[in-house]
Design a protein around this motif. Sequence first.
Motif, PDB file in Angstrom:
ATOM      1  N   PRO A   1      -5.881  14.403   3.395  1.00  0.00           N
ATOM      2  CA  PRO A   1      -6.422  13.524   2.349  1.00  0.00           C
ATOM      3  C   PRO A   1      -7.401  14.233   1.414  1.00  0.00           C
ATOM      4  O   PRO A   1      -7.501  13.884   0.236  1.00  0.00           O
TER       5      PRO A   1
ATOM      6  N   ASP B   1       0.831  -1.199   0.000  1.00  0.00           N
ATOM      7  CA  ASP B   1       0.000   0.000   0.000  1.00  0.00           C
ATOM      8  C   ASP B   1       0.868   1.252   0.000  1.00  0.00           C
ATOM      9  O   ASP B   1       0.546   2.237  -0.687  1.00  0.00           O
TER      10      ASP B   1
ATOM     11  N   MET C   1       1.029   4.149  -2.873  1.00  0.00           N
ATOM     12  CA  MET C   1       0.838   5.550  -2.523  1.00  0.00           C
ATOM     13  C   MET C   1       1.940   6.408  -3.130  1.00  0.00           C
ATOM     14  O   MET C   1       1.669   7.457  -3.747  1.00  0.00           O
TER      15      MET C   1
ATOM     16  N   VAL D   1      -9.838  12.870  -1.599  1.00  0.00           N
ATOM     17  CA  VAL D   1     -10.568  11.856  -0.831  1.00  0.00           C
ATOM     18  C   VAL D   1     -11.833  12.456  -0.211  1.00  0.00           C
ATOM     19  O   VAL D   1     -11.771  13.429   0.552  1.00  0.00           O
TER      20      VAL D   1
ATOM     21  N   PRO E   1     -12.390   6.264  -1.301  1.00  0.00           N
ATOM     22  CA  PRO E   1     -11.391   5.281  -0.863  1.00  0.00           C
ATOM     23  C   PRO E   1     -11.892   3.851  -1.020  1.00  0.00           C
ATOM     24  O   PRO E   1     -13.009   3.524  -0.628  1.00  0.00           O
TER      25      PRO E   1
ATOM     26  N   TRP F   1      -4.142   2.221  -6.689  1.00  0.00           N
ATOM     27  CA  TRP F   1      -3.936   3.067  -5.502  1.00  0.00           C
ATOM     28  C   TRP F   1      -5.257   3.357  -4.793  1.00  0.00           C
ATOM     29  O   TRP F   1      -5.370   3.174  -3.579  1.00  0.00           O
ATOM     30  N   ILE F   2      -6.269   3.793  -5.547  1.00  0.00           N
ATOM     31  CA  ILE F   2      -7.560   4.116  -4.922  1.00  0.00           C
ATOM     32  C   ILE F   2      -8.151   2.875  -4.254  1.00  0.00           C
ATOM     33  O   ILE F   2      -8.659   2.922  -3.128  1.00  0.00           O
TER      34      ILE F   2
ATOM     35  N   SER G   1      -6.629   0.474  -3.017  1.00  0.00           N
ATOM     36  CA  SER G   1      -5.830   0.059  -1.852  1.00  0.00           C
ATOM     37  C   SER G   1      -6.129   0.898  -0.609  1.00  0.00           C
ATOM     38  O   SER G   1      -5.757   0.507   0.501  1.00  0.00           O
ATOM     39  N   LEU G   2      -6.780   2.041  -0.773  1.00  0.00           N
ATOM     40  CA  LEU G   2      -7.086   2.917   0.368  1.00  0.00           C
ATOM     41  C   LEU G   2      -8.146   2.281   1.256  1.00  0.00           C
ATOM     42  O   LEU G   2      -9.039   1.582   0.768  1.00  0.00           O
ATOM     43  N   ASP G   3      -8.041   2.521   2.545  1.00  0.00           N
ATOM     44  CA  ASP G   3      -9.030   1.984   3.480  1.00  0.00           C
ATOM     45  C   ASP G   3     -10.421   2.478   3.082  1.00  0.00           C
ATOM     46  O   ASP G   3     -10.660   3.702   2.978  1.00  0.00           O
TER      47      ASP G   3
ATOM     48  N   TYR H   1      -0.231  13.025   2.616  1.00  0.00           N
ATOM     49  CA  TYR H   1      -1.562  12.444   2.444  1.00  0.00           C
ATOM     50  C   TYR H   1      -2.283  12.276   3.779  1.00  0.00           C
ATOM     51  O   TYR H   1      -3.472  12.599   3.898  1.00  0.00           O
ATOM     52  N   GLU H   2      -1.591  11.795   4.776  1.00  0.00           N
ATOM     53  CA  GLU H   2      -2.245  11.466   6.049  1.00  0.00           C
ATOM     54  C   GLU H   2      -2.867  12.686   6.701  1.00  0.00           C
ATOM     55  O   GLU H   2      -3.938  12.595   7.316  1.00  0.00           O
TER      56      GLU H   2
END
Length: 402
Positions: A328, A286, A290, A333, A351, A391-392, A394-396, A324-325
Motif C-alpha cells: 500500500p 470498494d 480500487m 498510503v 485512507p 477511492w481514497i 472508500s479505503l479503511d 495494493y494489499e
Amino acid sequence: MFLTMSYRNVLGGLVCSLALVACGGGGSSGTDDTAEPASPGKESGVCGEQVGAVNQAALNTADCKFLSSYRLFADSGDPTAKANGTGTPYDLTTPLFTDYSSKYRFVFVPEGTQATYVSREAFDFPVGTVITKTFSIPADTAFRGPQNESMIETRLMIHRESGWVALPYIWNDDFTDAELRVAGGTVNVTTIHNGQQIDLAYQVPDKNQCKQCHQYSDGSTTGIEPIGPKARLLNRDFDYPSGAGNQLEHWQRAGILAGVPADVHSIETIPAYSDADATLLSGQSDAGLMALAKGYLDVNCAHCHRPEGGASNTGLHLEYWRDYETDPRKHGVCKKPVAYGGGSLSYDVVPGDAANSILHFRMASNQPGDKMPEIGRTIVHDEGLALIEAWIDSLDATTCSS
C-alpha cells in the motif's frame, strides 16, 4: 468533415500560437522556425516524394516539414481514417486525460515485420514503426467524432535505428496538411463540457517535457518509449470496418503482432473509465473503485511514477499490476512525500480521507509546483478527481503516523 476554420475562430480563436514541440531526435530535413515556411508538396529530398505508399525511407531518416510527406493516410487531410499500408486504428480502455480532447490513434508496422508481445511494458516494435495520435477539440464534449471537432495536432512516434523519436505537427487553417514545429507553445481553444463553456490555453510541452513523460530507463540505458500500446490498455474490442473484435487478436491476425496469449481473458486488463462513469461512482463496490482508480492512475501517472520513470525517486509507484494489499505504501498510503513539501498535508494518501491526501490535492490544483500531472493538462479533470476521491474515501480509515 472537420469544423471549418471560421467556426474555430467563433469557438475562441483556436490557433493563437503555431508553435509545437519536437519531442524527439534529429533527421535530415530542415525544421528551422525562422525560415520562410515551405508549401505542402514543395519539400526536397526523401520528403519531397509525394506519390506512392507509406514513405518508409522518410520515416526512417527524416523529420519532414509536412505530415503529408510521410503518406500515412489515403486522405492527407484526414488522419483519423483510411490509413495506408499496415496502418491499424486502436483505442485504449481508459485514455490519458488531455483537456477533454479526442484522440485518434494508429500504428504502422513496416511490411514483413512484427511487433513482439510484452506482458507489462509497451510492445517491442520493430525499427520503422510509427505511431500516430491526433488531438481534436470537440465543440461540445457531448457530441464527439471528427465531424464535430477541430483538429489541433498530430504527434508521431517513430522507431528509428537510434531509438524512438517524437514529432508533433500542427494543422493549418483549412486542414489540408499539418506542419512540424520545434518549440513548445500554447493553443487557445473553447469547448462546452456538461453545458458549461471552458476556455482552454492548451499547452504543448517542450522537448525536455516530452522526455519527462516518455522516459524509460532499464538501469543501463535511458531513452523514450511509447506509453499507450500495452496489453492491459489494448485488451478490448474495437469497431473495425469488418466488425467489432478484440484489438490484440486483430493485431495478431493482421500479422503486425506476435506472441499474444491464446486466452486474452487471462490478461490483466485496466477497466474502462469514461467521464460519464463519474455519475455512477456511488454504486461501485470498494473493489470496483480500487480497480478503476488503479487503472486511471496507471495511464495518467505511472509512466513517470514507476521505477523506470522520471519520478522513480518519489517512491510512489502506480503501475496497475502492482498489488495494493501487499504494497500500500507504493500506492501512497501513509507515505510522506519525497520530492514535494506537502504544505499542511503530510501523506500522499490518507485512507478514508481524500481531503487531507496530497494525491487528491495535487490532482485538484492548477498551480505550478502543485498540480499533477505537471504537464499534459491545463484544467482539472473533474471526473478523474471524483474517482480518486471516491477511492481514497472508500479505503479503511487509518491514522497515519511516522
